[in-house]
Write an enzyme that holds these catalytic residues in place. Structure first.
Site, PDB file in Angstrom:
ATOM      1  N   GLU A  45      -6.841  -8.039  -0.986  1.00  0.00           N
ATOM      2  CA  GLU A  45      -7.487  -8.320   0.504  1.00  0.00           C
ATOM      3  C   GLU A  45      -8.206  -7.909   0.800  1.00  0.00           C
ATOM      4  O   GLU A  45      -8.735  -6.698  -0.442  1.00  0.00           O
ATOM      5  CB  GLU A  45      -6.211  -6.935   1.416  1.00  0.00           C
ATOM      6  CG  GLU A  45      -4.721  -7.360   1.469  1.00  0.00           C
ATOM      7  CD  GLU A  45      -3.832  -6.079   2.363  1.00  0.00           C
ATOM      8  OE1 GLU A  45      -5.487  -5.749   3.240  1.00  0.00           O
ATOM      9  OE2 GLU A  45      -3.103  -6.023   2.610  1.00  0.00           O
ATOM     10  N   CYS A  89      14.003  14.708  -0.348  1.00  0.00           N
ATOM     11  CA  CYS A  89      12.804  15.251  -1.237  1.00  0.00           C
ATOM     12  C   CYS A  89      12.673  16.814  -2.351  1.00  0.00           C
ATOM     13  O   CYS A  89      12.271  16.221  -2.859  1.00  0.00           O
ATOM     14  CB  CYS A  89      11.367  14.785  -0.478  1.00  0.00           C
ATOM     15  SG  CYS A  89      11.414  13.169  -0.364  1.00  0.00           S
ATOM     16  N   GLU A 101       0.643  -1.238  -0.073  1.00  0.00           N
ATOM     17  CA  GLU A 101       0.141   0.008   0.093  1.00  0.00           C
ATOM     18  C   GLU A 101       0.444   1.687   0.072  1.00  0.00           C
ATOM     19  O   GLU A 101       0.957   1.706   0.688  1.00  0.00           O
ATOM     20  CB  GLU A 101      -1.022   0.013   1.019  1.00  0.00           C
ATOM     21  CG  GLU A 101      -2.234  -1.240   0.881  1.00  0.00           C
ATOM     22  CD  GLU A 101      -3.159  -0.945   1.797  1.00  0.00           C
ATOM     23  OE1 GLU A 101      -3.033  -0.338   3.615  1.00  0.00           O
ATOM     24  OE2 GLU A 101      -4.380  -1.396   1.714  1.00  0.00           O
TER      25      GLU A 101
HETATM   26  C1  GAL Z   1      -4.468  -3.199   4.600  1.00  0.00           C
HETATM   27  C2  GAL Z   1      -3.094  -3.260   5.084  1.00  0.00           C
HETATM   28  C3  GAL Z   1      -2.712  -4.798   5.722  1.00  0.00           C
HETATM   29  C4  GAL Z   1      -3.653  -4.611   7.108  1.00  0.00           C
HETATM   30  C5  GAL Z   1      -5.311  -3.874   6.420  1.00  0.00           C
HETATM   31  C6  GAL Z   1      -6.374  -4.399   7.600  1.00  0.00           C
HETATM   32  O1  GAL Z   1      -4.595  -1.570   4.616  1.00  0.00           O
HETATM   33  O2  GAL Z   1      -2.418  -3.585   3.471  1.00  0.00           O
HETATM   34  O3  GAL Z   1      -1.887  -4.552   5.764  1.00  0.00           O
HETATM   35  O4  GAL Z   1      -3.339  -3.289   7.513  1.00  0.00           O
HETATM   36  O5  GAL Z   1      -5.388  -3.031   5.187  1.00  0.00           O
HETATM   37  O6  GAL Z   1      -7.902  -4.206   6.928  1.00  0.00           O
HETATM   38 ZN    ZN Z   2      12.285  12.672   1.945  1.00  0.00          ZN
END
Ligand code: GAL
Ligand code: ZN
Length: 678
Positions: free
Chosen positions: A312, A166, A156
């Site tokens: 996910e 930066c 993410e």
């Molecule tokens: C996502 C993330 C996961 C976990 C999940 C929980 O955004 O990639 O690692 O934290 O949320 O919902």
């Molecule tokens: Zn930076």
């Protein structure tokens, strides 16, 4: 048309979850249980290594891959596949302590301490080198392992860093963009306003809590820079992976309503689009939630114009919303299959097993703290797995959408940043959803595309609130209509250019005034409690938020305002241009004006579904299709939690879940049917 599998290395549905066996190194009986349960759950995939850096490299340069060796071997033996992650989403403590430059600097100018995750500096040469090193080792070790089917790069991506590195990179980015000529930048940013002219690129700072934020062109370019810097970080991560395992596809997991990165651009450097979907079911009308989720499924499919992965989702609840509600029975299977209906070649969960401690211990998982298969959630996952096996022939099939809605990050950034209209709530997402809903509620497939996309394959394209229009977009839209397309634009279209300067000489700018055959003169922002009306075909339709006052310059008026001083002036117009038509809706409506307009337009275009139910479907009912060119697969979904629907089909189809030939299907609340025909 043939198939294009999301994961050509494994041309089947993937059904699995994020898996963290490194949290259970002290108890191998858990590892044994995991493999027993994996098969029982009808799962065939686990995503591993996502946050494993401190186990893989506990001290600088001391690598220990034993946990990953064993994990991959065990999954392979259990008949499963692995999506292998690179660990850059979180770093070990030693790395941050020894090289503080890897830590992000916030909008307040303060560097973070070591904490949390998803917070590295994307520019830091040290971080890039450390990531590249560990990725090289991973790729060399596992890049040709038969169990590994794809790469999951980091986790993410998002956020911004304002450190010195930066800042300097941003200055270089602008130097390049403006040919090293600071006066070009000054003109493009209109910096004479409030005497904010720059004398040199070295004076430029990223917008932040205590730095320049009033120069809109700068704000917009900063966001563009953040996207480009992230892309270059991804390219650095994937270089060794592409070198050592050129046959494995690469993905990053993207997000819902994600603001920070222009995914249209980021998608250039990945092979598969994948995303993490956590709808807030039961928070209101589930039909609305389903449509919003569908928008993002459609967007991720459209990004690479091929099947995507649902990377996910939760099989039950999350732990990070203000209220963490369970999904009602049936909705878990339906919401998983929703992704498939929109083109996903997987159903994957976060997470396989609940962690015992730390912040995500109450997040839903396939395996809960009781550690058994005897739970409602486990049974629901089993059921989804059973369906996916039954439907395997659908993997790799495509969506042949003839409608598209334009969604653009740059437009959203410019629009939200501009001072004017409804200052703090422009509602760009909601407006895009409202037009996407015109197709969703009729069971018509719809792509979500960039304003620069090739539009020629679509019968109709909607451009909601497309405020920022540059030369390339203007040419694209004009060419589409001239070539016979049907473009549906709205208020604010074509107001500013690439650096947020207003188009002069009348809007819609850059020749689009001729395409739509109108001139937009003023825009009236309504107070939230205001309701106005438009008349179309003798019926009144409620309006909210925006009423633009326009003058037809050749366009035919289809609807007019019914209130106030601009009563009688156009609310909806259509213009014949070239071989196509350009519609222009001047106002935001509560739904019924667009419902009415789209009923007419779609009828005229002959666009409908395989259901024998013309027009807008009953509440919560929708349909989507996939095809390999020879067979059509139709998914009929019911998101209404109480209604049962009898759904007649236009032709006999095979019900893939029962094997029977049917001419209608019955859908209980949260019910699903999957049908097939030539
Ligand atoms: C996502 C993330 C996961 C976990 C999940 C929980 O955004 O990639 O690692 O934290 O949320 O919902
Ligand atoms: Zn930076």
């Amino acid at each position: 048309m043939t198939k294009k599998h999301a994961c050509p290395t494994y041309p089947h549905f993937l059904h699995g979850a994020d898996y963290n066996p490194e949290q259970w190194l002290h108890d191998k009986s858990i590892w044994d249980e995991d493999m027993r349960l994996l098969q029982l759950a009808n799962c065939n995939e686990l995503s591993v290594g996502i946050f494993s850096w401190s186990t893989l490299e506990p001290q600088e340069g001391q690598y220990d891959f034993s946990f990953l060796d064993e994990t991959i071997e065990r999954i392979g033996k259990a008949g499963g596949k692995v999506i292998l992650a690179t660990p850059s989403g979180a770093r070990p403590r030693w790395l941050a302590e020894k090289y503080p430059e890897v830590l992000r600097v916030g909008p307040d100018g303060v560097r973070e301490h070591f904490r949390a995750r998803h917070n590295h500096c994307p520019t830091s040469p040290v971080y890039r080198e450390k990531v590249r090193k560990i990725n090289s080792l991973l790729a060399q070790r596992y890049g040709n392992n038969d169990t590994v089917v794809a790469w999951h790069i980091s986790n993410e991506y998002g956020g911004q860093c304002r450190c010195e590195l930066c800042t300097n990179a941003f200055r270089d980015y602008l130097r390049k963009k403006f040919d090293g000529d600071i006066e070009k930048l000054n003109r493009a940013y209109w910096t004479t306003f409030w005497s904010h002219n720059y004398d040199s690129f070295d004076q430029i700072e990223p917008p932040g809590d205590h730095t320049e934020v009033a120069v809109h062109g700068l704000n917009l370019d900063w966001r563009r820079f953040v996207t480009e810097q992230t892309i270059s970080f991804i390219e650095n991560e994937t270089a060794p992976i592409r070198e050592h395992s050129p046959h494995l596809p690469v993905t990053i997991n993207m997000m819902f309503e994600f603001y920070d990165l222009d995914y249209h651009k980021v998608s250039r450097v990945i092979d598969i689009a994948s995303w993490d979907s956590y709808p807030e079911w039961h928070s209101g009308d589930d039909a609305i939630m389903a449509e919003k989720t569908a928008f993002w499924h459609d967007l991720y499919r459209s990004l690479k114009d091929r099947p995507f992965l649902l990377m996910e989702s939760t099989p039950s609840l999350v732990n990070w919303k203000p209220y963490n509600k369970l999904k009602a029975p049936g909705l878990d299977v339906l919401s998983s299959m929703q992704a498939v209906a929109h083109g996903s070649d997987s159903v994957q969960y976060f997470q396989w097993r609940k962690s015992r401690g730390s912040s995500e211990k109450f997040h839903g998982a396939v395996v809960s703290h009781d550690g058994t298969e005897h739970t409602r959630v486990f049974r629901s996952v089993q059921e989804t797995g059973r369906l996916l096996k039954q439907l395997d022939q659908i993997t790799g099939t495509l969506t042949n959408a003839k409608a598209a809605v334009i969604f653009d990050w740059e437009n959203m950034w410019a629009l939200d940043d501009c001072q004017g209209y409804a200052q703090h709530d422009k509602k760009y997402f909601d407006t895009c959803y409202a037009y996407h809903r015109q197709f969703w509620q009729r069971g018509i497939d719809c792509d979500i595309v960039s304003p620069k996309a090739d539009l020629s394959r679509y019968q109709i394209v909607v451009a909601p609130m497309l405020y920022l229009v540059d030369e390339e977009t203007a040419r694209n839209l004009e060419g589409y209509v001239r070539g016979g397309g049907n473009l549906y634009g709205t208020y604010m279209l074509g107001t500013v250019d690439e650096t947020d300067l207003c188009h002069l000489g009348g809007i819609p700018g850059l020749g689009l005034r001729q395409v739509f055959g109108i001139l937009a003169e003023e825009i009236d922002t309504l107070y939230p409690h205001d309701r106005q009306h438009a008349q179309l075909d003798g019926q009144l339709h409620e309006l909210v938020d925006y009423c633009e006052v326009i003058h037809p310059e050749g366009a035919k008026v289809l609807a007019t305002y019914d209130d106030g001083w601009y009563k009688g002036s156009p609310a909806l117009t259509v213009n014949h241009y070239g071989a196509g038509k350009a519609y222009y809706q001047t106002c935001r409506d509560s739904g019924s004006l667009a419902d009415r307009a789209f009923t007419e337009i779609l009828q005229e275009l002959g666009m409908d579904t395989l259901l024998d139910m013309p027009g807008i479907l009953p509440h919560g009912l929708t349909a989507h299709s996939r095809t390999d060119g020879e067979y059509t697969y139709l998914f009929v979904e019911n998101y209404d939690g109480t209604a049962t629907y009898e759904v007649p089909l236009k032709n006999e189809m095979t019900d893939l879940l029962t094997g029977e030939s049917v001419s209608k299907v019955t859908l209980p609340p949260y019910g699903l049917a999957v049908l097939k025909s030539k």
